[in-house]
Design an enzyme around this catalytic site. Sequence first.
Site, PDB file in Angstrom:
ATOM      1  N   THR A 186       0.805  -1.221   0.000  1.00  0.00           N
ATOM      2  CA  THR A 186       0.000   0.000   0.000  1.00  0.00           C
ATOM      3  C   THR A 186       0.844   1.282   0.000  1.00  0.00           C
ATOM      4  O   THR A 186       1.950   1.305   0.523  1.00  0.00           O
ATOM      5  CB  THR A 186      -0.951   0.038   1.227  1.00  0.00           C
ATOM      6  N   ARG A 222     -10.985 -10.483  -2.702  1.00  0.00           N
ATOM      7  CA  ARG A 222     -10.689 -10.047  -1.323  1.00  0.00           C
ATOM      8  C   ARG A 222     -10.437  -8.528  -1.296  1.00  0.00           C
ATOM      9  O   ARG A 222      -9.736  -7.969  -2.128  1.00  0.00           O
ATOM     10  CB  ARG A 222      -9.477 -10.800  -0.824  1.00  0.00           C
ATOM     11  N   GLY A 251      -9.174  -5.456   1.413  1.00  0.00           N
ATOM     12  CA  GLY A 251      -8.572  -5.198   2.716  1.00  0.00           C
ATOM     13  C   GLY A 251      -9.055  -3.892   3.316  1.00  0.00           C
ATOM     14  O   GLY A 251     -10.171  -3.433   3.064  1.00  0.00           O
ATOM     15  N   ASP A 252      -8.189  -3.286   4.122  1.00  0.00           N
ATOM     16  CA  ASP A 252      -8.554  -2.060   4.840  1.00  0.00           C
ATOM     17  C   ASP A 252      -8.531  -0.819   3.974  1.00  0.00           C
ATOM     18  O   ASP A 252      -9.197   0.183   4.294  1.00  0.00           O
ATOM     19  CB  ASP A 252      -7.565  -1.850   5.996  1.00  0.00           C
ATOM     20  N   THR A 258      -1.242   1.102   6.786  1.00  0.00           N
ATOM     21  CA  THR A 258      -0.706   0.142   5.825  1.00  0.00           C
ATOM     22  C   THR A 258      -0.374  -1.138   6.570  1.00  0.00           C
ATOM     23  O   THR A 258      -0.052  -1.096   7.754  1.00  0.00           O
ATOM     24  CB  THR A 258       0.574   0.689   5.131  1.00  0.00           C
ATOM     25  N   GLY A 259      -0.482  -2.258   5.902  1.00  0.00           N
ATOM     26  CA  GLY A 259      -0.156  -3.518   6.554  1.00  0.00           C
ATOM     27  C   GLY A 259      -1.240  -4.560   6.323  1.00  0.00           C
ATOM     28  O   GLY A 259      -1.987  -4.495   5.343  1.00  0.00           O
ATOM     29  N   GLY A 265      -4.392  -6.031   6.173  1.00  0.00           N
ATOM     30  CA  GLY A 265      -5.675  -5.336   6.140  1.00  0.00           C
ATOM     31  C   GLY A 265      -6.742  -5.925   7.034  1.00  0.00           C
ATOM     32  O   GLY A 265      -7.585  -5.191   7.573  1.00  0.00           O
TER      33      GLY A 265
HETATM   34  N1  GLY Z   1      -3.296  -2.981   3.575  1.00  0.00           N
HETATM   35  C1  GLY Z   1      -3.712  -3.415   2.329  1.00  0.00           C
HETATM   36  C2  GLY Z   1      -4.504  -4.638   2.341  1.00  0.00           C
HETATM   37  O1  GLY Z   1      -4.471  -5.401   3.298  1.00  0.00           O
HETATM   38  O2  GLY Z   1      -5.184  -4.855   1.381  1.00  0.00           O
END
Ligand code: GLY
Length: 295
Positions: free
Chosen positions: A164, A192, A194-195, A215-216, A218
């Site tokens: 990210t 899928r 994520g965050d 970031t990380g 998600g």
């Molecule tokens: N932080 C990005 C994701 O997990 O998609």
Amino acid sequence: MSIAIIVHGGAGNIPDEEIDLYIAGCRAALAAGWSLLQSGASALDACEAAVRIMEDDPIFDAGTGSVLTSLGTVELDAAVMDGRTLRYGSVANLRHVRNPISLARRVLEGPATFLAGAGAEEFATRHGLERCENSALIVPREYALWQRRRAQPQTAALDHGHDTVGAIAIDAAGNLVAANSTGGTFFKLPGRIGDTPLVGCGLYADARVGGAVCTGWGEAITRLALARRAVELLERGMEPQAAADLAIHTLANSANDGQGGCIILSPDGRIGFARNTPYMAYAACVEGSDPIWGC
Ligand code: GLY
């Protein structure tokens, strides 16, 4: 009002030989955003420009150069939030949009707030955003990693590189904007999300209080609504650096055992950044101070 911008290039385990490239990419993004802010452009323009630079830079997990799904495709998510109006634009599961952040910016203008998949792609076409083949987003480095993972499916999720990109900026009119963009996690299931495009999880912006971009991993970030949690710490009077440290401490020590990082910017230009991964490239500039960068 003092202008300011902070960007990050993703928390993760960056190989030694790529660290300079990450820092250079963050500095290029910072320079683009900063020069717009200096010319009086909006924080929205500055964040979009900074994130676009990182989407086009193949070193980052965003746009071109993103990690691959388990099927060997690229699926992109992005979001932008305007701290003055609290409006946001989010996009997800894009396969043919070269710069998802520009689509998120267009979505922010309405009438929807979050578009995914085929509807988002159709919206991009209707609004003249640049389209590309999915294969044009895939770089040899990521294809090789995908081939290796396919042969050894038990490797950990954040087992290489990056995750990210993001930016937060304050413009001369006092608005504060947060933005981010991602290819998600390596070898993710197709579909899928994520965050990153989830307001309160991957990003949050309130021009009165401040902004946070995460970031990380998600799934862990989302369970904690980590970006909103970080901004809430600012609301309670915490310094941005202390808020970033506590947010990442919470991520690491909750039942989630999450890995990641975050950047924070307050309305008066105080910054914070923290990670519990080996690296997170960043760069920042606040009016009246020299720029900083690192990894
Ligand atoms: N932080 C990005 C994701 O997990 O998609």
